[in-house]
Every structure is written in structure tokens, then in C-alpha cells.
Design a protein around this motif. Structure first.
Motif, short mmCIF file in Angstrom:
data_model
loop_
_atom_site.label_atom_id
_atom_site.label_comp_id
_atom_site.label_asym_id
_atom_site.label_seq_id
_atom_site.Cartn_x
_atom_site.Cartn_y
_atom_site.Cartn_z
N LEU A 6 0.83 -1.21 0.00
CA LEU A 6 0.00 0.00 0.00
C LEU A 6 0.86 1.26 0.00
N LYS A 7 1.97 1.20 0.71
CA LYS A 7 2.90 2.34 0.71
C LYS A 7 3.46 2.56 -0.69
N ASN A 8 3.79 1.44 -1.38
CA ASN A 8 4.29 1.54 -2.75
C ASN A 8 3.25 2.16 -3.68
N TYR A 9 2.00 1.76 -3.49
CA TYR A 9 0.94 2.30 -4.36
C TYR A 9 0.76 3.81 -4.13
N PHE A 53 3.61 5.57 -5.81
CA PHE A 53 3.41 5.56 -7.26
C PHE A 53 2.37 6.60 -7.67
N PHE A 54 1.23 6.61 -6.99
CA PHE A 54 0.13 7.48 -7.40
C PHE A 54 0.53 8.95 -7.29
N HIS A 55 1.14 9.33 -6.18
CA HIS A 55 1.49 10.74 -6.00
C HIS A 55 2.55 11.19 -6.98
N HIS A 56 3.35 10.25 -7.47
CA HIS A 56 4.34 10.60 -8.49
C HIS A 56 3.70 10.60 -9.89
N ALA A 57 2.91 9.55 -10.17
CA ALA A 57 2.34 9.39 -11.52
C ALA A 57 1.25 10.40 -11.83
N ILE A 58 0.58 10.94 -10.81
CA ILE A 58 -0.52 11.87 -11.05
C ILE A 58 -0.01 13.14 -11.74
N LYS A 59 1.30 13.38 -11.65
CA LYS A 59 1.89 14.54 -12.30
C LYS A 59 2.16 14.29 -13.78
#
Length: 240
Positions: free
Chosen positions: A206-209, A212-218
Motif C-alpha cells: 500500500l505504501k508503494n501504491y 506511485f500514485f502521488h508521483h504518476a498523477i503529475k
């Protein structure tokens, strides 16, 4: 002639007066009737129950409170009746000298909604079943199919962690348990599936997700992803 010890007499009179007043107040208190029931919910987050619903449960076990003496009220029986309700985590019942019956209710918190072919219900973090409520609909992941009691514990740990995290609680909307035991999650914002795998290393995945999300949302490429694979705890694998 022996002198009268007025100090001792006064002390005895005070003691007798205190005993009399205590007996008198105890007698009056014992015949005092319940004149009001005060119900308070310990949290306003999940209002599955209403004050009237709790009051009705009390009336079923208490009858007409205005006609019942305080010392005739079995507080343990009332607490047990409330604690057996499937929406109540814990209930405390106590009376006060002014004739108030106080009820403190903590409601259960669902972490998952299960939808099967013939039924739909919530599960809390202990795996206890909760019927749906007309008063409130909880925002929790929707699991299609049954979750057997034998295999429930590990999966409940996953959904408990999701519930505890504000971001995950808002982002994760659905779940499916595959025949292999792997979990596939869906999210609120995009169309990709989240291949979580077995419910192990839960916090790490869950930490990995989240990372990932906070980086990929950009990045606009996030809209093109079809699957986010979390099975490998050292990395997140994305498929288009």
C-alpha cells in the motif's frame, strides 16, 4: 457532681443526624422513578442508528420508564441488549440521582461491503456482519462475491489498513478476490486495475501504491495505464 460532656453529645447528635439524612435520601432515591432517557453517540462518523432506534431497543427491555423505579432497572440487562445489536460496538448504561438514565453508544465501523448473488452487507474489522442501513451508507470498498469465514482474517487486515488511511479510503473503491487468492483492487480516479496479489506484505504494498500514485498523477501517462502491479514489493510494475 459529674460534668456533662457536651462535646461528645454534640458529636453523637451529628452522627445520628447524618445517619438519618443518609437513610432518608437513600429511601427517596430508591423510589425515584426514571424521568428521562438521554442517549449519546460517541462518534457522529457513522450514523447507522438513530436516537429513536436505540430508544426503542431500551423500551423493549425496560417498558414504560416513567413508571419504573431507579432501583428496579437492571443496567446490565440493558447493556447486554444493546451490545447484542449488530450495529453497536459497545454500550454503557448508567443512572443518576436525579432520575436520568444515560446511554452511551459506540457504533461499529465497517471496512468492507460484500455483495453476493443473494445478499449485501458490511463487515467490520473483526469480521462481524452488519446489515445495510437506511440511515447511512458507508464509503468502503465494494467486494463482489462471498468472503468465507475461514479465509477472512488475512483479507480483513488489508481492508482495515485501507480504512485507516485517508487517501486509500477515498481512492480504493472496489475489490475482487480471484480463485488463486490474489486481490484485484479498483480506484476512484482512473480505469486501471490494481493487482495487489495475496494479502501479505500489506503495508509495504500500500505504501508503494501511494508513492506511485502521488508521483504518476503529475504525468499524463497515468491515464493510459491498464494495470498497476503491486505483487513485487521492491517495485511497482505498470502495464499499458
Amino acid at each position: 457532681m459529674k460534668r456533662i460532656n457536651w462535646h461528645s453529645i454534640r458529636l453523637l447528635l451529628i452522627i445520628f443526624a447524618m445517619i438519618f439524612l443518609y437513610s432518608f435520601s437513600s429511601k427517596r432515591n430508591s423510589v425515584r422513578k426514571i424521568n428521562k432517557i438521554e442517549i449519546k453517540f460517541q462518534s457522529n462518523e457513522n450514523m447507522f442508528l438513530t436516537h429513536q432506534m436505540v430508544n426503542n431497543l431500551l423500551i423493549q427491555n425496560l417498558g414504560d420508564a416513567s413508571r419504573i423505579q431507579k432501583d428496579k432497572v437492571d443496567l446490565n440487562t440493558l447493556e447486554n441488549a444493546l451490545n447484542h445489536h449488530e450495529m453497536i460496538e459497545n454500550a454503557e448504561v448508567f443512572s443518576t440521582i436525579d432520575g436520568f438514565l444515560n446511554v452511551r453508544v459506540t457504533q461499529k465501523t465497517p471496512i468492507l461491503r460484500v455483495v453476493s448473488e443473494n445478499d449485501s452487507y458490511y463487515l467490520d474489522h473483526k469480521g462481524n456482519r452488519m446489515s445495510l442501513s437506511l440511515n447511512f451508507s458507508a464509503r468502503v470498498p465494494l467486494l463482489m462475491g462471498e468472503l468465507s469465514k475461514e479465509k477472512r482474517k488475512a483479507y480483513l487486515n488489508l481492508f482495515t489498513e485501507i480504512k485507516k488511511d485517508d487517501f486509500l479510503n477515498k481512492n480504493i473503491t472496489g475489490a475482487q478476490i480471484m480463485p488463486s487468492g490474489n486481490v484485484v483492487l479498483t480506484n476512484r480516479s482512473f480505469d486501471y486495475k490494481i493487482a495487489f496479489g495475496k494479502p501479505i506484505n500489506v503495508r509495504k504494498k500500500l505504501k508503494n501504491y501511494k508513492a506511485f500514485f502521488h508521483h504518476a498523477i503529475k504525468d499524463t501517462l497515468i491515464k493510459e495505464y491498464k494495470e498497476i502491479n503491486l505483487m513485487f514489493t521492491q517495485q511497482v510494475v505498470c502495464k499499458k
